[in-house]
Write an enzyme that holds these catalytic residues in place. Structure first.
Site, PDB file in Angstrom:
ATOM      1  N   LYS A   1      -8.981 -33.108  29.025  1.00  0.00           N
ATOM      2  CA  LYS A   1     -10.343 -32.568  28.883  1.00  0.00           C
ATOM      3  C   LYS A   1     -11.390 -33.670  28.969  1.00  0.00           C
ATOM      4  CE  LYS A   1      -9.796 -28.030  27.120  1.00  0.00           C
ATOM      5  NZ  LYS A   1     -10.258 -26.925  26.318  1.00  0.00           N
TER       6      LYS A   1
ATOM      7  N   LYS B   1      -5.053 -24.369  35.802  1.00  0.00           N
ATOM      8  CA  LYS B   1      -4.899 -23.098  35.090  1.00  0.00           C
ATOM      9  C   LYS B   1      -6.209 -22.299  35.104  1.00  0.00           C
ATOM     10  CE  LYS B   1      -5.955 -23.863  30.253  1.00  0.00           C
ATOM     11  NZ  LYS B   1      -5.791 -23.272  28.964  1.00  0.00           N
TER      12      LYS B   1
ATOM     13  N   LYS C   1     -11.686 -20.347  31.070  1.00  0.00           N
ATOM     14  CA  LYS C   1     -13.011 -19.750  30.811  1.00  0.00           C
ATOM     15  C   LYS C   1     -14.124 -20.675  31.256  1.00  0.00           C
ATOM     16  CE  LYS C   1     -11.557 -18.244  26.361  1.00  0.00           C
ATOM     17  NZ  LYS C   1     -11.058 -19.527  25.881  1.00  0.00           N
TER      18      LYS C   1
HETATM   19  N1  AQP Z   1      -4.451 -19.662  32.296  1.00  0.00           N
HETATM   20  C1  AQP Z   1      -3.772 -19.322  31.213  1.00  0.00           C
HETATM   21  N2  AQP Z   1      -2.537 -18.775  31.325  1.00  0.00           N
HETATM   22  C2  AQP Z   1      -1.827 -18.400  30.218  1.00  0.00           C
HETATM   23  N3  AQP Z   1      -2.293 -18.538  28.959  1.00  0.00           N
HETATM   24  C3  AQP Z   1      -3.517 -19.069  28.801  1.00  0.00           C
HETATM   25  N4  AQP Z   1      -4.258 -19.334  27.701  1.00  0.00           N
HETATM   26  C4  AQP Z   1      -5.436 -19.877  28.094  1.00  0.00           C
HETATM   27  N5  AQP Z   1      -5.495 -19.979  29.428  1.00  0.00           N
HETATM   28  C5  AQP Z   1      -4.315 -19.487  29.900  1.00  0.00           C
HETATM   29  C6  AQP Z   1      -3.835 -19.036  26.323  1.00  0.00           C
HETATM   30  O1  AQP Z   1      -4.890 -18.290  25.723  1.00  0.00           O
HETATM   31  C7  AQP Z   1      -4.953 -18.612  24.321  1.00  0.00           C
HETATM   32  C8  AQP Z   1      -6.371 -18.828  23.917  1.00  0.00           C
HETATM   33  O2  AQP Z   1      -6.886 -19.922  24.643  1.00  0.00           O
HETATM   34  P1  AQP Z   1      -8.132 -20.727  24.100  1.00  0.00           P
HETATM   35  O3  AQP Z   1      -9.347 -19.946  24.298  1.00  0.00           O
HETATM   36  O4  AQP Z   1      -7.898 -21.156  22.707  1.00  0.00           O
HETATM   37  O5  AQP Z   1      -8.193 -22.081  24.877  1.00  0.00           O
HETATM   38  P2  AQP Z   1      -7.743 -22.575  26.246  1.00  0.00           P
HETATM   39  O6  AQP Z   1      -6.256 -22.611  26.364  1.00  0.00           O
HETATM   40  O7  AQP Z   1      -8.437 -23.883  26.436  1.00  0.00           O
HETATM   41  O8  AQP Z   1      -8.315 -21.460  27.221  1.00  0.00           O
HETATM   42  P3  AQP Z   1      -9.338 -21.617  28.393  1.00  0.00           P
HETATM   43  O9  AQP Z   1      -9.617 -20.298  28.947  1.00  0.00           O
HETATM   44  O10 AQP Z   1      -8.886 -22.671  29.361  1.00  0.00           O
HETATM   45  O11 AQP Z   1     -10.641 -22.084  27.667  1.00  0.00           O
HETATM   46  P4  AQP Z   1     -11.551 -23.325  27.924  1.00  0.00           P
HETATM   47  O12 AQP Z   1     -11.981 -23.225  29.350  1.00  0.00           O
HETATM   48  O13 AQP Z   1     -12.685 -23.199  26.976  1.00  0.00           O
HETATM   49  O14 AQP Z   1     -10.730 -24.565  27.660  1.00  0.00           O
HETATM   50  C9  AQP Z   1      -4.057 -19.837  24.101  1.00  0.00           C
HETATM   51  O15 AQP Z   1      -2.869 -19.417  23.424  1.00  0.00           O
HETATM   52  C10 AQP Z   1      -3.726 -20.322  25.491  1.00  0.00           C
HETATM   53  O16 AQP Z   1      -2.412 -20.891  25.559  1.00  0.00           O
END
Ligand code: AQP
Length: 333
Positions: free
Chosen positions: A111, A194, A197
């Site tokens: 990150k 991946k 968001k």
């Molecule tokens: N692409 C993905 N495929 C499968 N699982 C995913 N998760 C996130 N992206 C994927 C799972 O969703 C849960 C919640 O995620 P989070 O919001 O805590 O954080 P993250 O993993 O950082 O998700 P994002 O969407 O990528 O958010 P940002 O962009 O803010 O960093 C977790 O259990 C994660 O494994």
């Protein structure tokens, strides 16, 4: 019955990756466990957020979770900042975790990228807050994607050091619950990244608030390659975008990627994408509708989160009060 803690960052709108990798498993886990579901807004501000958007996204994601089947009556659903126990315990853990441990966290490296000096200190100690989220409830099971395994190991190291340093047996061990179907959904624009968001391009993800036309358009525009679909999984391996779309179809129709290939072998992406859009729309449209209905009553939605926060605090406060007593703080009175 195990106590489970799960969180989602309101850094944007929950997407198909969050749904397949996390939310749909949370819905299933409710049947046999005591679940605490948290919109982790303290985590969200480790990277810059627009305050107005953060408030809106917290409510939107709460609505989405309920629309997906999270039951805020039987389980606890709340926003993290409403329960101060998280920040109180995180500070203690900041003083327990070692800099060397945090330096090994691969998510921070990913990150922070090349600009490590310029990111917030919050992003660096993010795993300590995550450890506090779980230990504040004495939760023992945490359903996460494989990417979070390292953070859970750190949460166990922190608990062990706390117990050892203060001569107590206070924080239990945590078990990661890494479910087989925790598929990693990749970006629609780049099969090696991946779905996320915070990706700058909305075209990279299917949001759980997208309407039918938007879903169809995003899938039509999804990056692919010129070859038709193969008849075996091995042939998909060097084709990440194709593998991602096939994986999505498989997850949405409850079958394996191999079975999907049997059905579509030799097909071009045009007809396959049409079918994929159809199954996505059929699944997501009722979620979008239910979420929009809830969002039409924001005061009611806020009251659900506040009630959840009161129930969460009733569990976490005595645990964190005790942790503070163990480290030597006077009672708050
Ligand atoms: N692409 C993905 N495929 C499968 N699982 C995913 N998760 C996130 N992206 C994927 C799972 O969703 C849960 C919640 O995620 P989070 O919001 O805590 O954080 P993250 O993993 O950082 O998700 P994002 O969407 O990528 O958010 P940002 O962009 O803010 O960093 C977790 O259990 C994660 O494994």
């Amino acid at each position: 019955m195990a106590r489970i803690f799960s969180g989602i960052q309101p850094t944007g709108i929950a997407h198909l990756g969050n749904y397949l990798g996390a939310i749909q498993n949370w819905v299933k886990l409710q049947a046999e466990n005591e679940c605490i579901f948290c919109l982790v807004d303290l985590h969200a501000i480790t990277v810059a957020q627009d305050p107005k958007a953060l408030r809106a996204q917290t409510l939107q994601n709460a609505a989405i979770l309920i629309a997906c089947g999270i039951d805020p009556e039987r389980q606890i659903l709340f926003h993290q900042s409403a329960v101060h126990a998280h920040a109180r315990l995180a500070w203690i853990f900041n003083c327990v975790a070692r800099v060397g441990w945090l330096n090994r966290m691969t998510q921070f490296k990913d990150k922070a990228g090349k600009d490590r000096e310029a990111v917030s200190t919050g992003l660096y100690v993010y795993p300590n807050l995550m450890a506090a989220d779980i230990h504040a409830y004495h939760a023992t099971l945490v359903p996460v994607g494989d990417d979070q395994r390292q953070h859970l190991e750190l949460a166990n190291d922190i608990a062990e050091k706390f117990n050892h340093d203060y001569g107590v047996d206070f924080f239990p061990r945590i078990e990661p619950l890494i479910l087989a179907e925790t598929a990693r959904v990749m970006s629609l624009r780049d099969g090696l990244k991946k779905m996320s968001k915070s990706d700058a391009s909305e075209q990279s993800r299917i949001q759980l608030t997208d309407d039918a036309d938007t879903i169809a358009l995003k899938i039509r525009r999804a990056k692919t390659d010129p070859e038709p679909l193969p008849d075996n999984i091995e042939a998909l391996q060097p084709r990440p975008e194709a593998a991602n779309l096939v994986g999505m179809y498989a997850a949405m129709t409850n079958q394996t990627s191999a079975a999907v290939l049997q059905q579509f072998a030799g097909s071009g992406f045009g007809p396959f994408k049409e079918k994929l859009a159809e199954v996505l729309i059929a699944h997501i449209a009722p979620i979008t509708k239910a979420a929009n209905d809830l969002l039409a009553e924001p005061v009611y939605l806020e009251s659900i989160l506040q009630a959840g926060a009161r129930r969460a605090a009733a569990i976490a406060n005595p645990i964190v009060d005790e942790a503070e007593r163990i480290v030597g703080f006077l009672p708050r009175g």
